[in-house]
Every structure is written in structure tokens, then in C-alpha cells.
Design an enzyme around this catalytic site. Structure first.
Site, PDB file in Angstrom:
ATOM      1  N   GLY A 178     -22.168  66.731 -29.712  1.00  6.31           N
ATOM      2  CA  GLY A 178     -23.162  66.155 -28.813  1.00  6.31           C
ATOM      3  C   GLY A 178     -22.833  66.337 -27.339  1.00  6.31           C
ATOM      4  O   GLY A 178     -23.480  65.760 -26.475  1.00  6.31           O
ATOM      5  N   LYS A 196     -26.358  69.269  -9.462  1.00  5.58           N
ATOM      6  CA  LYS A 196     -25.502  68.203  -8.908  1.00  5.58           C
ATOM      7  C   LYS A 196     -24.949  68.612  -7.540  1.00  5.58           C
ATOM      8  O   LYS A 196     -24.904  67.809  -6.615  1.00  5.58           O
ATOM      9  CB  LYS A 196     -24.363  67.909  -9.889  1.00  5.58           C
ATOM     10  CG  LYS A 196     -24.872  67.357 -11.213  1.00  5.58           C
ATOM     11  CD  LYS A 196     -23.797  67.411 -12.278  1.00  5.58           C
ATOM     12  CE  LYS A 196     -24.337  66.965 -13.625  1.00  5.58           C
ATOM     13  NZ  LYS A 196     -23.408  67.225 -14.723  1.00  5.58           N
TER      14      LYS A 196
END
Ligand SMILES: NC(=O)c1ccc[n+]([C@@H]2O[C@H](COP(=O)([O-])OP(=O)(O)OC[C@H]3O[C@@H](n4cnc5c(N)ncnc54)[C@H](OP(=O)(O)O)[C@@H]3O)[C@@H](O)[C@H]2O)c1
Length: 410
Positions: A178, A196
Site C-alpha cells: 500500500g 510538493k
């Protein structure tokens, strides 16, 4: 602000992490009034009455004074965030793609309507970097902000280096755990760390740069030859996001880089992130933490909600101060290039060559390349080519590419 009454949009990984963190934190004067989600058929962990499927129920709710936007759709998120600001509601979001693409517009809108717009969770999860850049480094001249801004790629690179896994094996493991998206291109091609970095450029240098203006190269073309080269030299390979100011010029890129053992980034492994800030007076400081995940990101969102209770909002001080910084490609970079077919490399793009190797197992050259040439070179993206910044490489200011050639001809 009195009691913070939350309308949360999105109850997935981060939304549920926020809920858990809020339940377990005492002393935050905030309560969830309603949660908007999309899929009516999904089983939920909270009573059905708290959910709605219509975001207007949150935007129009007279009690809700704060919208927390945590959905995975950047276009829908933009509409929700704009509508919330226009209705005078404070906004907290973790949507880096939406922010990177619309930061100037959204920050202007928030200022015009005098509502806070906070987004600590959007950049490196639990690492409190935006508020530090805004507040702590207020008077320091920051020369560099760089680091590992993406946990999935760092996990993959760690597995390749430590366990000799192939890129495909490491990616499959990261997906199974995940850490990586099912469609991993946002991570592995370097888009996520670029979003970012784009947000940090506004808070570090006062520059609103569009993400498409920031060069990003990912890790998908790295080979076992590159991993072996790094191992022999005692280097690690990391995907590094880098923003640097030299004089009035600001440079930025995302690219893989060889990292020496003594570099603080060498110790940042697996899903961890790190942000290194270098200031004129503060010198080098390293922030390390979990860059993603339900609770780490939920806790960053909760911290923003808490900040609202004392009236906090970003001031974009460096943008307001008009520090005169200009976004530029006028620099050279020290790089390593592995290639399979020399016909698919434009060696003329190199300013200088320090090493050249041709062998059965692979070929490479190292040398310096003008940043403008790097940005424009289509050959860099050929499947048999991988480009990695050399250890310690950083932007070195240079003449513009064209001017330099003209000078040489003269
Ligand atoms: N996951 C992380 O570690 C992490 C870290 C930092 C930042 N972020 C950012 O945080 C945001 C949320 O990520 P996530 O991982 O929590 O996503 P996620 O697990 O996929 O959950 C998304 C949630 O948004 C809801 N949703 C989607 N479209 C909607 C719409 N139009 N209206 C209302 N609800 C909608 C979904 O509803 P259903 O439940 O009905 O499907 C779901 O609850 C993204 O911007 C992401 O980039 C995530």
C-alpha cells in the site's frame, strides 16, 4: 475562531486517520459536524447519519465554519476549496496536486476573503515543514531546501539497494504494502515530489512556479547496472527534490541522485521522508518523518485544525517582501548517464566529460550538462538511458545556454 465545526470531504486513508487522531487528542476545540463521501454503497465505520453525498450540505451548513478537503480528485477538490473560501469558511487540505497547480490563485482568493487556507499535510505527511518555513525561518535567508519527498519511491530504492531486488519486484512489493498507487506513475516518474517541491518554493523563496515549469525525472528507467555502480562507489540512489537559491536565481528539479554515506539522506530508507533546509544563519537542519499514511498525514491535518483555533494563517511573507528571486535554468549540473545505444544520446549536450566507460554490461559517461539542455533533451527519456545526478551535485550558476554557445563561437 470559537469552536471549530468541521465539514470533512473525503473519508478514505487520510480522512479516517484524521478522525482517529481527533478522537484520541484532548484539548482541541473541534468537532465533526458532517462528512461528505462519494460512494453510497461503501460500508462505513461511523453512523450513517454523519455522512452526506452532497458537498453543498457542508458548504451551506450554518454551523460548519471549516471545510477539510481530503478527496483524491484534484479537479473536484479545486471547486470545493474555492466554493468554501467564497463562503467565508476556513479550509484545510492535503491535496498537493491541486495546490501545486493553483497555489497562487487559491492563496490570493483566501487573502481576499480573509479566510485561512492551510495545507501542512500536503507536503511530506507528518513533517512540519510549511509552518517552519513560514514562521521559524522568517528572517533567515534560505539557500537550499531539498530532500526525499516521496515514500513509495524511497521504499523501492531501498529494496533495490538492500535486497538486490529488481525495480519491478520492488514496485510490486511497495504496491502490495500500500505504499505505491496502483497506477504508480505519479510517484515513480517524480510528479508527486514535484508537486510538493512546487508548494515549498512559494514558502521558501516567495515564488509561485507552475509544476510544468519544474523538471522531473523519475526512477523507472534505473537499471541493475546503475545499482551496481552505486554499490561499488559506496553510494545510495535516492529520488531527490531540490530547490536552490543563488543570488537572485532560484533553481528546482526532481531527479535521482547518488548519495554519499556521510550525507544525511543516505540514512533515510524505506517509506521515510526527509527535508533538508540550509539557511544563512541556521545552517543545515534535517527534518525526518513518515511522509504519508493514514495517521501521519491525519496528524498533520489535525495540527492545521488546531492552528486555526489561534487564528493562524500563512502570510507568504517572502512573496509579500518581493525578495526579487527569479526562477531560472541558468545553471549546470554534474551528472552520470548510462546508455544502451549511443545513437540515442546527444553527447553534444554535455559541457564537459569527466569519465567515459563502454563495456559488455553497460556504458556510461559522467560530466556536466547545462540545465536548459537537460530540460529540453528528449533523448534523456529513451528507455535505455538513465540519468542520475552525481554525488554532491547541485546547481552551479552558468550563462544561459544560447549565450554561452555564442560566446564560444566568438
Ligand atoms: N494517503 C496518503 O498517505 C496521503 C498523504 C498526503 C496527502 N494525501 C492527499 O490526501 C488526499 C486524500 O488521499 P487519500 O489517500 O485519503 O484518498 P482515498 O483513500 O482514495 O480517499 C478518498 C476519499 O475521497 C472521497 N471522494 C472522492 N471524490 C469525492 C467527491 N467528488 N466528493 C466527495 N467525496 C469524494 C472518497 O469517497 P468514497 O469513500 O465514497 O470512495 C474517499 O472517501 C489526496 O489529495 C492525497 O493526495 C494523501
Amino acid at each position: 475562531m470559537g469552536k471549530i465545526k468541521l465539514g470533512i470531504v473525503g473519508f478514505g486513508c487520510v480522512g479516517q486517520g484524521l478522525h482517529t487522531a481527533l478522537q484520541q487528542t484532548k484539548g482541541i476545540n473541534a468537532e465533526i459536524v458532517k462528512i461528505c463521501v462519494k460512494d453510497r454503497n461503501k460500508a462505513r465505520s461511523l453512523p450513517q447519519e454523519i455522512f452526506t453525498y452532497n458537498v453543498e450540505d457542508l458548504l451551506d451548513h450554518p454551523e460548519i465554519n471549516t471545510i477539510v478537503e481530503l478527496i483524491d480528485d484534484a479537479n473536484a477538490a479545486l471547486e470545493i476549496v474555492k466554493a468554501a473560501i467564497l463562503r467565508g469558511k476556513a479550509v484545510v487540505t492535503a491535496n498537493k496536486k491541486m495546490l501545486a497547480e493553483h497555489l497562487e490563485e487559491l492563496s490570493d482568493l483566501a487573502r481576499k476573503h480573509q479566510v485561512p487556507l492551510l495545507y501542512e499535510g500536503a507536503v511530506c505527511g507528518s513533517i512540519p515543514i510549511i509552518r517552519n518555513l513560514e514562521e521559524y525561518y522568517d528572517n533567515d535567508l534560505i539557500s537550499s531546501v531539498h530532500g526525499i519527498f516521496n515514500g513509495s519511491t524511497n521504499y523501492i530504492l531501498t529494496k533495490i539497494a538492500e535486497e538486490g531486488q529488481s525495480y519491478e519486484e520492488a514496485l510490486a512489493e511497495a504496491q502490495a504494502l500500500g505504499f505505491a498507487e496502483t497506477d504508480p506513475s505519479l510517484d515513480v516518474e517524480g510528479f508527486d515530489p514535484k508537486y510538493k517541491l512546487t508548494i515549498l518554493l512559494a514558502h521558501t523563496y516567495g515564488l509561485f512556479v507552475r509544476p510544468e515549469e519544474v523538471f522531473n525525472l523519475g526512477i523507472s528507467r534505473l537499471s541493475t547496472f546503475d545499482a551496481q555502480y552505486a554499490r561499488e562507489k559506496g553510494f545510495k540512489i535516492k529520488l531527490v527534490a531540490r530547490g536552490k537559491r543563488v543570488g537572485e536565481k532560484v533553481f528546482a528539479l526532481v531527479a535521482p541522485q547518488f548519495i554519499e554515506a556521510a550525507d544525511p539522506l543516505a540514512r533515510i530508507d524505506r517509506e521515510f521522508n526527509a527535508v533538508v533546509v540550509e539557511g544563512a544563519f541556521s545552517e543545515r537542519q534535517v527534518f525526518v518523518g513518515k511522509g504519508a499514511g493514514s495517521l501521519p498525514t491525519g496528524s498533520a491535518v489535525l495540527s492545521d485544525i488546531s492552528a486555526l483555533s489561534y487564528g493562524y494563517q500563512y502570510e507568504y511573507k517572502r512573496h509579500q517582501q518581493h525578495l526579487g528571486a527569479e526562477y531560472s535554468h541558468e545553471a549546470v549540473l554534474d551528472v552520470y548517464l548510462r546508455y544502451e545505444n549511443p545513437a540515442l544520446v546527444n553527447f553534444d549536450d554535455f559541457e564537459s566529460v569527466t569519465e567515459s566507460y563502454v563495456g559488455d554490461e553497460g556504458n556510461y559517461i559522467t560530466g556536466s550538462i547545462h540545465f536548459d539542455a537537460l530540460v529540453q533533451a528528449k533523448w534523456i527519456h529513451e528507455p535505455g538511458n538513465s540519468l542520475i545526478l552525481n554525488a554532491g551535485a547541485d546547481f552551479v550558476p552558468a550563462l544561459p545556454k544560447k549565450k554561452k554557445l555564442a560566446n564560444q563561437l566568438a
